[in-house]
Design an enzyme around this catalytic site. Structure first.
Site, PDB file in Angstrom:
ATOM      1  N   ASP A 196      40.721 -16.164  83.266  1.00  0.00           N
ATOM      2  CA  ASP A 196      41.935 -16.924  82.654  1.00  0.00           C
ATOM      3  C   ASP A 196      41.724 -18.230  83.219  1.00  0.00           C
ATOM      4  OD1 ASP A 196      42.581 -14.268  83.089  1.00  0.00           O
ATOM      5  OD2 ASP A 196      44.590 -14.543  82.746  1.00  0.00           O
ATOM      6  N   ASP A 217      38.866 -15.168  78.802  1.00  0.00           N
ATOM      7  CA  ASP A 217      40.410 -14.687  78.830  1.00  0.00           C
ATOM      8  C   ASP A 217      41.615 -15.661  78.347  1.00  0.00           C
ATOM      9  OD1 ASP A 217      42.773 -13.133  79.403  1.00  0.00           O
ATOM     10  OD2 ASP A 217      41.459 -11.705  80.522  1.00  0.00           O
ATOM     11  N   ASP A 218      42.542 -15.440  78.781  1.00  0.00           N
ATOM     12  CA  ASP A 218      43.632 -16.520  78.152  1.00  0.00           C
ATOM     13  C   ASP A 218      43.179 -17.889  78.725  1.00  0.00           C
ATOM     14  OD1 ASP A 218      45.587 -14.756  77.005  1.00  0.00           O
ATOM     15  OD2 ASP A 218      45.831 -14.107  79.150  1.00  0.00           O
ATOM     16  N   HIS A 239      41.068 -16.079  75.075  1.00  0.00           N
ATOM     17  CA  HIS A 239      41.917 -15.686  74.254  1.00  0.00           C
ATOM     18  C   HIS A 239      43.134 -16.283  73.706  1.00  0.00           C
ATOM     19  CE1 HIS A 239      40.616 -11.425  76.671  1.00  0.00           C
ATOM     20  NE2 HIS A 239      39.658 -11.986  75.722  1.00  0.00           N
ATOM     21  N   ARG A 272      49.164 -16.369  70.954  1.00  0.00           N
ATOM     22  CA  ARG A 272      49.471 -14.909  70.981  1.00  0.00           C
ATOM     23  C   ARG A 272      50.933 -14.703  72.044  1.00  0.00           C
ATOM     24  NH1 ARG A 272      45.833 -10.030  73.854  1.00  0.00           N
ATOM     25  NH2 ARG A 272      45.307 -11.997  75.409  1.00  0.00           N
ATOM     26  N   LYS A 274      52.885 -12.022  74.052  1.00  0.00           N
ATOM     27  CA  LYS A 274      53.044 -10.592  74.124  1.00  0.00           C
ATOM     28  C   LYS A 274      54.146 -10.127  75.000  1.00  0.00           C
ATOM     29  CE  LYS A 274      49.018 -11.238  76.692  1.00  0.00           C
ATOM     30  NZ  LYS A 274      47.704 -11.118  77.560  1.00  0.00           N
TER      31      LYS A 274
END
Ligand SMILES: *[C@@H]1O[C@H](CO)[C@@H](O)[C@H](O)[C@H]1NC(C)=O
Ligand SMILES: *[C@@H]1O[C@H](CO)[C@@H](O)[C@H](O)[C@H]1NC(C)=O
Length: 380
Positions: A196, A217-218, A239, A272, A274
């Site tokens: 991340d 990742d993010d 991500h 995104r 979540k």
């Protein structure tokens, strides 16, 4: 401490006493502090980290010049005086050990952190990379805990190849991060995972501008916090620009977060949000504006209230409403791969409301077939 500096310190203290007419006489311990606080301290080499940690209270400016942090050691500047400046020069490295880190920790009030021209913070993360990130394999140290910073700034840090998560922002109030590069691109083929860029929790009044993040990742994940802005950024390989996952933590409130004028490329997702299924919390006032998407391999836009550690699993729930969401000027024409999905919105009953979508163009991929409870202004 030399006799001369003690003498000078005592002299400075006595001058101070005279000019301010303090009622009590100075103690011997005050004198060195008065003298040293004007000091620039430079630390380097294998002893640099421990010396800097020990001396942090006596330096107004700390220069870390080619510091080689030993294995299993945190470069720990968490007890700085208010107003301290920390400058990274040359290459900062860390020894190898399987442990949880962090490798770098800086806390304080009114702290200025700078990367000098040509400097790099290089923990040589490939030594830990095994494709498993924080899910298994080697225990990998987190890189930078930027925690409990009150109005402070971080400028031009150049970070390369972190073992796992790069920058954790937590317990912060008023932090500006400008021009940071996190380049874990070597991990794309080298086994980098859960790298991340920025993980943000329980923080307020944070601005990250002009960041470049190449990772797996993010790019940014805001798990909780208020008044967080990410602007003028580039995210590649990871991500995307994420809220969450929200739910199941100590703090489950995300309020007033803006992602603006940023580019997401070669990434699993563009945008995104979540929300964990079965949990409670708040996601209110999130804005994405001026976001360009290209080379998206999973979802251009993914908004879900059925996150369970994996995306879009099971039934959505309504305990973490997503309200006052604004998507404006999202340019992703042809930006999603044909094997991927353009937009997925899966909301619990009544749990997504007061949304504004304008000029949202995300094409190239498939239409997701299982959208639920989509607000009328949105497309899915
Ligand atoms: C949001 O954070 C920024 C940066 O710290 C600050 O300038 C601004 O005043 C904050 N806005 C509010 C409403 O607190
Ligand atoms: C959105 O895009 C339009 C047309 O390109 C532009 O005129 C407008 O200023 C943009 N709005 C924002 C908030 O960026």
């Amino acid at each position: 401490m030399t006799k001369l500096s003690l003498l000078l310190g005592a002299l400075a203290a006595s001058v101070c006493v005279q000019s301010h007419a303090l009622p009590s006489p100075p103690t011997v311990t005050q004198a060195p502090e008065l003298e040293d606080r004007a000091t620039t301290c430079t630390f380097s080499g294998a002893n640099g980290a421990s010396s800097a940690s020990k001396s942090q209270k006596s330096c107004a400016t700390i220069v870390l010049s080619n510091v080689a942090v030993p294995s299993g050691v945190t470069l720990d500047l968490s007890d700085l005086n208010d107003g301290t400046t920390v400058i990274f020069q040359g290459t900062t490295t860390w020894g190898y050990k399987e442990w949880s880190g962090p490798l770098l920790q800086i806390e304080g009030n009114d702290i200025t952190i700078q990367g000098a021209s040509g400097s790099v913070l290089d923990p040589q993360g490939s030594r830990w990379w095994d494709g498993e990130g924080s899910n298994g394999g080697k225990t990998k140290p987190k890189f930078f805990a930027a925690h409990d910073l009150t109005p402070s700034s971080i400028t031009n840090l150049n970070i390369r190849n972190t073992p796992v998560q790069a920058v954790s922002v937590n317990g912060v109030n008023g932090l500006t991060i400008t021009g940071m590069t996190i380049d874990n691109s070597a991990g794309d083929s080298g086994g980098g995972h859960n790298t991340d860029g920025f993980d943000i929790g329980s923080s307020s009044n944070v601005v990250i501008s002009g960041a470049k993040v190449y990772n797996q990742d993010d790019c940014v994940a805001v798990n909780s916090g208020t008044n967080i802005t990410f602007t003028g950024g580039l995210c590649s390989g990871g991500h995307g620009l994420s809220i969450g996952s929200v739910g199941g933590r100590d703090d489950n409130t995300v309020q007033t977060v803006t992602f603006s004028n940023s580019q997401v490329t070669k990434s699993a997702n563009g945008i995104r949000i979540k929300a964990s299924a079965g949990d409670t919390g708040t996601i209110k006032g999130v804005t994405y504006t001026g976001t360009t998407l290209s080379g998206i391999t999973g979802y251009g836009i993914l908004i879900e209230q059925n996150y369970d550690g994996g995306d879009l699993h099971g039934s959505p729930t309504s305990g973490i409403p997503i309200t006052n969401l604004v998507l404006q000027n999202i340019s992703g024409s042809g930006g999603v791969l044909s094997s991927a999905n353009n937009i997925a919105v899966v909301c619990g009953s009544g749990a997504c409301s007061s949304w504004t979508w304008s000029n949202v163009v995300v094409t190239g991929g498939k239409k997701y077939g299982s959208c639920q409870n989509v607000p009328s202004v949105a497309t899915c």
